[in-house]
Motif scaffolding. Structure first.
Motif, PDB file in Angstrom:
ATOM      1  N   ASN A   9      -3.719   6.598   1.025  1.00 14.10           N
ATOM      2  CA  ASN A   9      -4.026   5.389   1.675  1.00 14.10           C
ATOM      3  C   ASN A   9      -5.420   4.998   1.020  1.00 14.10           C
ATOM      4  OD1 ASN A   9      -5.447   7.796   2.948  1.00 14.10           O
ATOM      5  ND2 ASN A   9      -6.834   6.245   3.959  1.00 14.10           N
ATOM      6  N   GLY A  10      -5.333   3.663   0.922  1.00 14.97           N
ATOM      7  CA  GLY A  10      -6.623   2.878   0.097  1.00 14.97           C
ATOM      8  C   GLY A  10      -6.434   3.032  -1.483  1.00 14.97           C
TER       9      GLY A  10
ATOM     10  N   THR B  59      -1.421  -1.679   7.287  1.00 15.82           N
ATOM     11  CA  THR B  59      -1.782  -3.081   6.257  1.00 15.82           C
ATOM     12  C   THR B  59      -0.265  -3.641   5.847  1.00 15.82           C
ATOM     13  OG1 THR B  59      -1.696  -1.542   4.251  1.00 15.82           O
ATOM     14  CG2 THR B  59      -3.749  -1.990   5.360  1.00 15.82           C
TER      15      THR B  59
ATOM     16  N   GLU C 122      -5.486   2.465  -5.213  1.00 14.19           N
ATOM     17  CA  GLU C 122      -4.945   1.326  -5.898  1.00 14.19           C
ATOM     18  C   GLU C 122      -3.757   2.026  -6.729  1.00 14.19           C
ATOM     19  OE1 GLU C 122      -6.053  -1.560  -9.607  1.00 14.19           O
ATOM     20  OE2 GLU C 122      -7.675   0.078  -9.064  1.00 14.19           O
TER      21      GLU C 122
ATOM     22  N   GLU D 131       0.787  -1.124  -0.169  1.00 17.15           N
ATOM     23  CA  GLU D 131      -0.022  -0.029   0.017  1.00 17.15           C
ATOM     24  C   GLU D 131       0.952   1.365   0.086  1.00 17.15           C
ATOM     25  OE1 GLU D 131      -3.686   2.291   2.334  1.00 17.15           O
ATOM     26  OE2 GLU D 131      -2.434   0.423   3.466  1.00 17.15           O
ATOM     27  N   HIS D 132       0.379   2.196  -0.763  1.00 14.70           N
ATOM     28  CA  HIS D 132       1.305   3.589  -0.753  1.00 14.70           C
ATOM     29  C   HIS D 132       2.306   3.242  -2.039  1.00 14.70           C
ATOM     30  CE1 HIS D 132      -0.893   5.202   2.383  1.00 14.70           C
ATOM     31  NE2 HIS D 132      -0.300   4.223   3.399  1.00 14.70           N
TER      32      HIS D 132
ATOM     33  N   SER E  54       4.483   6.450   5.631  1.00 10.99           N
ATOM     34  CA  SER E  54       3.361   6.595   4.682  1.00 10.99           C
ATOM     35  C   SER E  54       3.148   8.086   4.703  1.00 10.99           C
ATOM     36  CB  SER E  54       2.033   5.805   5.212  1.00 10.99           C
ATOM     37  OG  SER E  54       1.863   6.141   6.467  1.00 10.99           O
TER      38      SER E  54
ATOM     39  N   THR F 195       0.370  -7.754   3.999  1.00  8.26           N
ATOM     40  CA  THR F 195       1.285  -7.753   2.996  1.00  8.26           C
ATOM     41  C   THR F 195       2.334  -8.654   3.260  1.00  8.26           C
ATOM     42  OG1 THR F 195       0.931  -5.751   2.242  1.00  8.26           O
ATOM     43  CG2 THR F 195       2.972  -6.754   1.393  1.00  8.26           C
TER      44      THR F 195
ATOM     45  N   TYR G   9      -0.999  -3.759  -4.138  1.00  8.43           N
ATOM     46  CA  TYR G   9      -2.305  -3.102  -3.782  1.00  8.43           C
ATOM     47  C   TYR G   9      -2.855  -2.491  -4.813  1.00  8.43           C
ATOM     48  CZ  TYR G   9      -4.892  -0.917   0.179  1.00  8.43           C
ATOM     49  OH  TYR G   9      -5.737  -0.550   1.089  1.00  8.43           O
TER      50      TYR G   9
ATOM     51  N   ARG H  98      -3.141  -9.190  -4.450  1.00 10.10           N
ATOM     52  CA  ARG H  98      -2.631  -8.588  -3.039  1.00 10.10           C
ATOM     53  C   ARG H  98      -1.332  -9.505  -2.624  1.00 10.10           C
ATOM     54  NH1 ARG H  98      -5.963  -4.734  -0.218  1.00 10.10           N
ATOM     55  NH2 ARG H  98      -6.535  -3.525  -2.220  1.00 10.10           N
TER      56      ARG H  98
END
Length: 401
Positions: free
Chosen positions: A90-91, A140, A93, A81-82, A240, A144, A110, A114
């Motif tokens: 965040n969140g 998260t 794609e 993620e990121h 992040s 991962t 992400y 996954r």
């Protein structure tokens, strides 16, 4: 790829001092990645894949650059993620790409997938996981890690973990996740702040049977040197986009819970997770701030371009926070008690940013306890039995004192 970084510092919780006084100490801790002499020979002649992001550093140099310079054959990189460079919100794609500096293929974990597929790993001999975590269930990176472990085990690949300190390792607190509330921000029966490094967590995943189909991942762990869980680690790179201050990282286990209520918690400002408020507190609090759109960090923050009033925690005494060894619930209790229309405090319909407080806390009773006016002590008592059981289980997987 090269990055200019500040010197990494270790914040040490000195056990021989009263009131758990914090002291800074330079160059005490060495991360797993920094100890190249312990793993570089194991990579010679092998096809390597990295699981990495912007925190995967050795001094001022990214791990990818360092390994390529030493002649290691890095075939591809998997990004969490990121994204590989940590620039995605965040969140959001993240898509596959080719690294412009090195030409190495970057596969996003992400986006559409996954976890690595059989095809992703067919030309790989060993994977290396090197990502800085912050020690929270809803962060998260540990999801991962579990997915990487599962693919490694399923397709017969060794996983080397270059361990890094947990900046919130001193804190083991919060309700244990009710697995009925399992989601993308909570996938394991652990508390909000779990008190483990990623390597210790990997051992827990194996030991507690959290991989599918009874799989066990072959781990090769390069431990931190000169480290214990009594040390607080000051990060030299933001983990992040919205964890961009020392205060934000240490407050994160407490203030991330505000993602589950109708308040802005600093997204759309330069100090996320360190301020909390909303327009409805005008006349109640004197402190104010205005969230704005920030591409790559908060494109559409809650109460965008509106003046929010509330709590300013930027100068909160971090020593006091560490001494307490607790998630702070008083802010949630206070802001609920002063919220004008309490029926809307947990209302998710007003903005897409608001998450489900049940999934964030991991406990369907937490919301009810806040609404019922329960005290912090009363709420904590309901956590104690399962939290104590977790602490006992955790000891089996510790790599550090």
């Amino acid at each position: 790829m090269k990055r200019i970084l500040h010197m990494t510092l270790g914040l040490i919780l000195a056990s021989n001092l009263s009131h758990a006084q914090l002291k800074y100490s330079n160059d005490i801790i060495k991360t797993g990645a920094e100890q190249t002499e312990r793993y570089i020979d194991k990579l010679k002649g092998k096809r390597v894949a990295l699981v990495a992001n912007q925190t995967s550093i050795i001094g001022n140099t990214h791990l990818l650059d360092s390994l390529l310079k030493r002649g290691v054959k890095v075939v591809k990189v998997f990004g969490p993620e990121h994204g590989f460079r940590g620039k995605a919100s965040n969140g959001t794609e993240v898509f596959d790409e080719i690294d412009q500096d090195t030409g190495v293929k970057i596969i996003s974990l992400y986006g559409e997938k996954r976890k690595p597929s059989k095809e992703d790993l067919i030309d790989i001999d060993i994977l290396i996981f090197d990502i800085q975590d912050v020690g929270c269930r809803f962060y998260t990176n540990i999801n991962t890690l579990r997915d990487i472990m599962e693919s490694s085990a399923r397709y017969g690949k060794e996983l080397m973990i270059l361990d890094r300190p947990n900046p919130n390792a001193y804190l083991i607190d919060g309700p244990i996740l009710d697995m009925k509330l399992k989601s993308g921000i909570g996938q394991f029966p652990i508390p909000i702040s779990h008190g483990l490094t990623v390597a210790e967590f990997a051992q827990m995943v194996n030991g507690e049977g959290w991989l599918a189909d009874g799989l066990k991942c072959k781990l090769n762990i390069i431990k931190n040197a000169n480290y214990s869980h009594n040390m607080l680690y000051k990060l030299s790179v933001n983990p992040s986009p919205n964890l961009n201050t020392e205060a934000g990282i240490l407050l994160y286990p407490s203030t991330c819970l505000f993602e589950g209520v109708a308040l802005n918690h600093g997204r759309g400002t330069d100090y996320p997770f360190t301020v909390v408020g909303g327009p409805m507190y005008k006349g109640i609090y004197s402190f104010s701030y205005v969230p704005v759109s920030m591409p790559g960090r908060a494109e559409d923050p809650l109460y965008q371009d509106q003046t929010c009033y509330g709590l300013d925690l930027r100068n909160y005494d971090l020593e006091k926070l560490v001494k307490s060894r607790k998630i702070n619930l008083t802010w949630m209790i206070e802001l609920y008690s002063k919220f004008p229309d309490k029926a809307k405090f947990f209302d998710r319909s007003i903005h897409r940013q608001i998450g489900n407080i049940d999934y964030l806390s991991g406990d369907s009773e937490f919301k009810k306890q806040i609404e019922a006016g329960k005290s912090e002590e009363e709420i904590r008592k309901t956590w104690e039995p399962s939290l104590e059981a977790y602490k006992k289980m955790r000891k089996k997987y510790l790599l550090y004192d």
